[in-house]
Design an enzyme around this catalytic site. Structure first.
Site, mmCIF file in Angstrom:
data_model
loop_
_atom_site.group_PDB
_atom_site.id
_atom_site.type_symbol
_atom_site.label_atom_id
_atom_site.label_comp_id
_atom_site.label_asym_id
_atom_site.label_seq_id
_atom_site.Cartn_x
_atom_site.Cartn_y
_atom_site.Cartn_z
ATOM 1 N N ASP A 26 9.349 4.449 5.289
ATOM 2 C CA ASP A 26 9.057 4.831 3.921
ATOM 3 C C ASP A 26 9.347 3.596 3.060
ATOM 4 O O ASP A 26 9.865 2.585 3.522
ATOM 5 C CB ASP A 26 9.883 6.068 3.516
ATOM 6 C CG ASP A 26 9.237 6.811 2.361
ATOM 7 O OD1 ASP A 26 9.517 8.003 2.188
ATOM 8 O OD2 ASP A 26 8.424 6.192 1.635
HETATM 9 C C1 GLC Z 1 7.415 7.286 -1.363
HETATM 10 C C2 GLC Z 1 7.505 8.595 -0.592
HETATM 11 C C3 GLC Z 1 6.530 8.705 0.547
HETATM 12 C C4 GLC Z 1 5.241 7.999 0.181
HETATM 13 C C5 GLC Z 1 5.551 6.525 0.088
HETATM 14 C C6 GLC Z 1 4.312 5.693 -0.292
HETATM 15 O O1 GLC Z 1 8.694 6.785 -1.558
HETATM 16 O O2 GLC Z 1 8.778 8.934 -0.074
HETATM 17 O O3 GLC Z 1 6.344 10.100 0.805
HETATM 18 O O4 GLC Z 1 4.252 8.235 1.171
HETATM 19 O O5 GLC Z 1 6.604 6.244 -0.836
HETATM 20 O O6 GLC Z 1 3.930 5.990 -1.581
#
Ligand code: GLC
Length: 751
Positions: free
Chosen positions: A294
């Protein structure tokens, strides 16, 4: 068999590779072009430097949507150096084509980029938030909605969505409960499969299919106190019986990627957790796609207190089996050094690079890196009328009728309506959080606009009453006046869309601001008029006060771009509500966590005997929720009868069939979600008091009856008992019901 049998010059190999990788037509060549993707990856990797392999494991944000702390804005220099394998948050044909062209034409090997984006419940045509879609219990519709999302997203150059979010959510304080399928393992697993099938379709090489991403692995929804990113601690029985199964379901459905969770699990942050990524995901489940972190999650191992610095964090993540670094800029900065110092085995980098390249081949990006870049398609596909119509139907099917006394609903279009509340004319919040490139200004249809499809606007008096938040009640007077002059009162209240979603946990799950006071004021002003409450919210709310003040409550979550039309279809009876809660609504936050399939304890309260000393109960509220999992009313009534079993015993190799007859005894045709529950009465570890093991959505015309059947085998009854996955002989209770609120009456024995 022609092979590369003598040392050809690097330029000839490059030329050969270029043709084998980039030409859209079969190139004639004396050397057999590698046919299988694996062989192609092998030949490409044989030409790549360590730095270029590391480059494939790096993802930057294009910054078109900020979805996390932007620590290093995307730098085109890195792309030209071959230091980038994927980009997120870039979404247009031109935007993706420009960057793709840079990768193809200005890098040594011309390896195409992957473009990813959070297409969670729609791209431009926004569907109800995922907790709402789960309330439809309609797997076909969920698959169809994600197929439409993939059609629109792929038309603007996106290859990859960071969805489905399959985290089990049982704490309404947690803002991300809005993104999942609620509290139940079986429902969550079935819905997870539907999303993967919808996004990925049946052929990833088609230009209208995109790769999916099961997230956030794992346990994110169990954050202590519902506070986002907070600590997660649970026994292996809960991990394997509750939180892992929906992820396993995505692997069974062929999901191409996984994303790490931000949280730690039992002391080990997910992004550095070998057990979940190497032992479970790879070794036990045989997952062969790739894993992305993430956003900045590698660097977050340092504040977690699990790495002394970002270089060590980089090593930990690679050792744990994490393939791609989203926005930490850690792999680019430290991996080559770690390999040269002998701290990271280059084989791990080869594995990660291989997985990522394989995915790019599956998508057809080597054959034609611009296959998703088609302006004409971008114009034709976005907001197709049939997509908006599908979103309207999803909005209706996702709505849950929580209460409807004295037939307050459906509304009669000859009556005058006082339309009150801060969300009545809203077009911004109605598409909810994580609404990708959805429009928050014009495109969405408000409840007001939807109602006007049924009632002449001269019959509608609108009064905002108050804001979603804040202490101002100066609008009450106009709202009261509108209520006094109307036949029916419709109040559209709820949360601001950014009160749920990421980093949006609340310690108070009541309606914000003065909204409940507004209902009280209206009720006091018109004590005998029917008040219907229409809710837009991203979590279960504490509605204990509202349920006593209103005659009907329709939970619409955030119903999406066509939400106003879908809600009006329900309010006026064109669509007979069929939604069922995928998550428990507590009487008060003090009961949380509360969900339907808890354990019985050694001092349970008998259902009808709320007050006994030394029992597992509260002094101040009953143990029961305000609205239970699986609850949802209809404008008609469905009667369950003639329950029977094909046998009273189930052998280990048998199939047991349960039957029940459902009759529509009311005045409206409609859908009913028929649910199958079992209870394993005795186990080598304690078992939940109920477990959903099947559901079927049946349509019955008024007066019609239908016999529904469910097959059960021992596979359906397996559980992890802290040592093995097993099923144990003994008595099981079983029921076919319209919600989880029932007492078992039937038993079978597993022999
Ligand atoms: C965010 C979220 C994740 C998302 C990623 C990209 O922090 O936790 O669910 O897909 O970043 O945007």
């Amino acid at each position: 068999m022609n092979r590369l049998t003598k040392p050809y010059s690097i330029s000839f190999i490059l030329l050969l590779l270029f043709f084998s990788c980039n030409t859209t037509k079969k190139s004639e060549s004396k050397v057999e072009i590698a046919t299988s993707f694996d062989a192609k990856v092998d030949s490409l990797m044989s030409l790549m430097t360590l730095q270029e392999k590391i480059g494939q494991t790096v993802m930057y944000s294009g910054g078109w949507t900020v979805t996390g702390p932007v620590i290093s804005s995307h730098n085109k220099k890195y792309i030209k150096e071959g230091n980038v394998g994927a980009m997120l948050n870039v979404y247009s044909v031109k935007g993706t084509r420009d960057l793709q062209k840079m990768a193809i034409e200005e890098t040594r090997l011309g390896i195409p980029l992957l473009f990813g984006y959070d297409v969670i419940h729609g791209f431009k045509t926004i569907f109800p938030i995922n907790l709402g879609l789960a309330a439809s219990w309609d797997l076909e519709d969920i698959e169809k909605g994600s197929r439409i999302a993939a059609e629109e997203a792929s038309a603007v150059g996106i290859h990859w969505t960071f969805a489905p979010m399959v985290d089990i959510g049982r704490d309404p304080r947690w803002g991300r409960i809005s993104e999942g399928a609620g509290e139940d393992v079986y429902l969550g697993s079935e819905i997870a499969k539907a999303y993967v099938k919808g996004f990925q379709g049946d052929d990833l090489s088609k230009h209208n299919t995109i790769i999916a991403c099961a997230k956030h692995f794992v346990g994110y929804g169990a954050a202590q106190a519902g506070r986002d990113y907070h600590t997660v601690n649970m026994g292996e029985d809960e991990l394997r019986n509750v939180y892992l199964p929906p992820f396993k379901a995505t692997v069974d459905a062929g999901v191409e990627t996984f994303m790490t969770a931000f949280n730690e699990l039992n002391g080990v942050p997910a992004t550095g957790n070998r057990f979940i990524f190497r032992d479970v995901l790879r070794d036990e489940w045989g997952f062969n796609g790739f894993v992305v972190t993430d956003y900045t999650a590698i660097n977050e191992l340092v504040p977690h207190g699990f790495a002394k610095n970002e270089k060590e964090a980089t090593k930990i993540a690679m050792d744990a089996g994490i393939d791609m670094d989203m926005m930490s800029d850690a792999n680019r900065l430290y991996l080559e050094e770690l390999v040269n110092e002998g701290q990271v085995d280059v084989a791990l980098i080869n594995d990660a690079c291989r997985r990522i390249l394989l995915t790019k081949y599956k998508l057809g990006l080597f054959e034609d890196p611009y296959r998703y870049c088609n302006e004409q398609r971008e114009k034709e596909v976005i907001y197709k009328p049939e997509f908006l119509e599908a979103a309207r139907k999803s909005a209706a099917m996702s709505s849950v009728l929580l209460k409807n006394e004295d037939k307050a609903l459906p509304l009669d279009n000859n009556q005058t309506i006082a339309l009150i509340g801060p969300l009545a004319k809203d077009k911004e919040n109605i598409i909810g959080n994580w609404a990708a490139a959805g429009d928050r200004k014009d495109k969405a249809i408000s409840v007001y606009q939807g109602i006007k499809e049924y009632v002449n606007e001269t019959k509608i008096t609108y009064a905002k009453g108050c804001e979603i938040e804040g202490d101002d009640d100066s609008g009450f007077r106009a709202a009261i006046k509108a209520a006094k002059n109307a036949d029916k009162i419709l109040m559209v209240l709820g949360e601001d869309y950014d009160m749920s979603g990421e980093a949006a946990s609340r310690t108070n799950i009541k309606l914000p601001g003065r909204q409940t006071d507004l209902i009280k004021a209206i009720r006091q002003a018109v004590p005998n008029k029917k008040i219907t409450l229409v809710l837009m919210n991203g979590r279960p709310l504490d509605l204990s006060e509202e349920v006593a003040l209103t005659d009907a409550i329709l939970e619409t979550w955030y119903p999406g771009t066509s939400g106003g039309l879908g809600i009006a279809d329900v309010l006026f009876g064109s669509y007979n509500p069929s939604g069922k809660l995928p998550v428990t609504f507590p009487r008060t936050l003090g009961q949380v966590p509360i969900y339907y399939n808890m354990k019985n304890t050694g001092r349970p309260i008998p259902p009808n005997n709320p007050k006994e000393d030394y029992k597992s109960n509260y002094l101040d509220v009953p143990n029961t929720p305000l609205f239970p999992f699986g609850h949802g009313l209809s404008y008609t009534n469905f009667e369950y009868s003639d329950f029977k079993l094909s046998a009273n015993t189930l052998g280990f190799s048998d199939t047991l069939t349960a039957y029940a007859t459902i009759t529509n005894t009311g005045d409206y045709d409609g859908y009913e979600v028929v649910q199958l529950y079992v209870h394993d009465k005795v186990g080598s570890i304690t078992r939940p008091v109920k477990e959903l093991k099947g559901f079927k959505k049946v349509f019955l015309k008024k007066g019609e009856s239908h016999t529904v059947s469910f097959d059960l085998t021992v596979e359906d009854l397996k559980f992890y008992n802290n040592e093995i996955f097993t099923v144990e002989p003994g008595e099981f209770e079983i029921a076919i019901e319209g919600s989880s609120d029932f007492d078992f009456e039937h038993i079978f024995t597993l022999e």
